[in-house]
Scaffold this motif. Structure first.
Motif, mmCIF file in Angstrom:
data_model
loop_
_atom_site.group_PDB
_atom_site.id
_atom_site.type_symbol
_atom_site.label_atom_id
_atom_site.label_comp_id
_atom_site.label_asym_id
_atom_site.label_seq_id
_atom_site.Cartn_x
_atom_site.Cartn_y
_atom_site.Cartn_z
ATOM 1 N N GLY A 96 0.811 -1.216 0.000
ATOM 2 C CA GLY A 96 0.000 0.000 0.000
ATOM 3 C C GLY A 96 0.837 1.256 0.000
ATOM 4 N N ILE A 97 1.916 1.249 0.777
ATOM 5 C CA ILE A 97 2.791 2.421 0.848
ATOM 6 C C ILE A 97 3.442 2.685 -0.498
ATOM 7 C CG2 ILE A 97 4.931 3.318 1.854
ATOM 8 C CD1 ILE A 97 4.087 1.801 4.471
ATOM 9 N N VAL A 98 3.945 1.651 -1.154
ATOM 10 C CA VAL A 98 4.597 1.846 -2.451
ATOM 11 C C VAL A 98 3.567 2.231 -3.511
ATOM 12 C CG1 VAL A 98 5.975 0.765 -4.281
ATOM 13 C CG2 VAL A 98 6.508 0.297 -1.879
ATOM 14 N N ALA A 99 2.406 1.603 -3.490
ATOM 15 C CA ALA A 99 1.382 1.905 -4.497
ATOM 16 C C ALA A 99 0.876 3.331 -4.359
ATOM 17 C CB ALA A 99 0.226 0.910 -4.392
ATOM 18 N N ASN A 100 0.543 3.736 -3.126
ATOM 19 C CA ASN A 100 0.042 5.090 -2.898
ATOM 20 C C ASN A 100 0.153 5.410 -1.413
ATOM 21 O OD1 ASN A 100 -1.234 7.535 -2.748
ATOM 22 N ND2 ASN A 100 -3.128 6.879 -3.706
ATOM 23 N N ALA A 101 1.286 5.923 -1.021
ATOM 24 C CA ALA A 101 1.570 6.207 0.393
ATOM 25 C C ALA A 101 0.564 7.158 1.017
ATOM 26 C CB ALA A 101 2.985 6.770 0.537
ATOM 27 N N THR A 108 1.936 13.027 2.918
ATOM 28 C CA THR A 108 3.307 12.603 2.647
ATOM 29 C C THR A 108 3.805 13.168 1.321
ATOM 30 O OG1 THR A 108 4.813 10.723 2.449
ATOM 31 C CG2 THR A 108 2.627 10.445 1.501
ATOM 32 N N MET A 109 5.110 13.327 1.231
ATOM 33 C CA MET A 109 5.733 13.790 -0.009
ATOM 34 C C MET A 109 5.976 12.632 -0.980
ATOM 35 S SD MET A 109 8.574 16.362 1.575
ATOM 36 C CE MET A 109 9.335 16.672 0.002
ATOM 37 N N MET A 110 5.863 11.405 -0.503
ATOM 38 C CA MET A 110 6.146 10.245 -1.341
ATOM 39 C C MET A 110 5.142 10.173 -2.491
ATOM 40 S SD MET A 110 6.725 6.363 -0.151
ATOM 41 C CE MET A 110 6.713 5.006 -1.297
ATOM 42 N N PRO A 111 5.646 9.990 -3.704
ATOM 43 C CA PRO A 111 4.736 9.915 -4.846
ATOM 44 C C PRO A 111 3.914 8.631 -4.825
ATOM 45 C CG PRO A 111 7.001 9.552 -5.549
ATOM 46 C CD PRO A 111 7.047 9.881 -4.095
ATOM 47 N N ALA A 112 2.776 8.685 -5.472
ATOM 48 C CA ALA A 112 1.938 7.504 -5.668
ATOM 49 C C ALA A 112 2.459 6.789 -6.907
ATOM 50 C CB ALA A 112 0.482 7.910 -5.842
ATOM 51 N N PHE A 113 3.017 5.616 -6.735
ATOM 52 C CA PHE A 113 3.625 4.897 -7.854
ATOM 53 C C PHE A 113 2.621 4.062 -8.638
ATOM 54 C CE2 PHE A 113 7.289 5.882 -5.248
ATOM 55 C CZ PHE A 113 8.207 6.278 -6.207
ATOM 56 N N ASP A 117 -4.876 8.964 -11.671
ATOM 57 C CA ASP A 117 -5.734 10.146 -11.748
ATOM 58 C C ASP A 117 -5.868 10.801 -10.381
ATOM 59 O OD1 ASP A 117 -7.410 8.465 -10.327
ATOM 60 O OD2 ASP A 117 -8.864 8.238 -11.918
ATOM 61 N N GLY A 118 -6.419 12.006 -10.376
ATOM 62 C CA GLY A 118 -6.697 12.694 -9.130
ATOM 63 C C GLY A 118 -5.492 13.313 -8.452
ATOM 64 N N PHE A 119 -4.478 13.660 -9.207
ATOM 65 C CA PHE A 119 -3.287 14.269 -8.634
ATOM 66 C C PHE A 119 -2.655 15.188 -9.653
ATOM 67 C CE2 PHE A 119 -2.247 10.171 -10.428
ATOM 68 C CZ PHE A 119 -1.251 10.483 -11.331
ATOM 69 N N THR A 120 -1.720 15.987 -9.200
ATOM 70 C CA THR A 120 -0.957 16.861 -10.079
ATOM 71 C C THR A 120 0.487 16.414 -10.032
ATOM 72 O OG1 THR A 120 -2.422 18.702 -9.565
ATOM 73 C CG2 THR A 120 -0.274 19.241 -10.548
ATOM 74 N N ASP A 124 6.102 16.158 -17.237
ATOM 75 C CA ASP A 124 6.032 14.932 -18.003
ATOM 76 C C ASP A 124 7.014 13.864 -17.522
ATOM 77 O OD1 ASP A 124 4.018 15.999 -19.529
ATOM 78 O OD2 ASP A 124 5.352 16.613 -21.165
ATOM 79 N N ALA A 125 8.144 14.277 -16.982
ATOM 80 C CA ALA A 125 9.138 13.301 -16.508
ATOM 81 C C ALA A 125 8.606 12.501 -15.328
ATOM 82 C CB ALA A 125 10.423 14.024 -16.100
ATOM 83 N N TYR A 126 7.588 13.012 -14.640
ATOM 84 C CA TYR A 126 7.037 12.330 -13.481
ATOM 85 C C TYR A 126 5.663 11.719 -13.763
ATOM 86 C CZ TYR A 126 10.854 14.723 -11.323
ATOM 87 O OH TYR A 126 12.110 15.169 -11.027
#
Length: 157
Positions: A96-101, A108-113, A117-120, A124-126
């Motif tokens: 769960g943490i790796v998929a969407n912390a 959290t600053m950790m990206p949702a891997f 949708d539903g985020f900014t 393009d690199a990200y």
């Protein structure tokens, strides 16, 4: 030639079955941030997960220190060290943490891997690959399973 045709057909069938079992990012079921079910129905490969820790869209060591990967340069200090992470979190919690912390750690600053949708995103690199208007997650379901398999090896001795 018949054996080769049968082998190719069987391989294609297994690949189709494996792909059909992959849970789409929008269909992941989070329970208190944890994801109990494998995203692919396939076990993760810890070695492939270790490689993702330093490459491409994974690049976990840009934010986290990992003693097991001390041979690699430029470990980050933004996120907590990952030493002993398998002693602190269950496999489902790590998935769960790796998929969407953000499902477990609001703000959290950790990206949702494994989100599409539903985020900014910052640019393009990200953003994952786009195919016919659909955005792919930063990591595939199998890559998430690989990273989790690697993280599960990080225990204190």
């Amino acid at each position: 030639m018949t054996r080769l045709t049968a082998l190719v057909s069987a391989t294609a069938l297994f690949a189709t079955v494996a792909a059909a079992e992959t849970i789409a990012p929008q269909d992941v079921n989070y329970a208190d941030g944890a994801v109990e079910t494998s995203l692919t129905g396939q076990p993760g490969d810890p070695q492939a997960g270790a490689e993702l820790m330093n490459k491409g869209a994974g690049n976990c060591i840009a934010c986290h220190a990992v003693s097991d990967l001390s041979h690699l340069q430029f470990h980050g200090e933004i996120g907590p060290p990952l030493d002993g992470v398998a002693d602190r979190w269950s496999e489902a919690e790590l998935r769960g943490i790796v998929a969407n912390a953000k499902q477990m750690f609001e703000g959290t600053m950790m990206p949702a891997f494994y989100k599409v949708d539903g985020f900014t995103r910052l640019g393009d690199a990200y953003t994952g690959e786009a195919h016919e208007g659909d955005v792919e997650p930063l990591l595939t379901g199998q890559q998430i399973e690989d990273v989790v398999a690697y993280l599960m090896t990080l225990k204190y001795e």
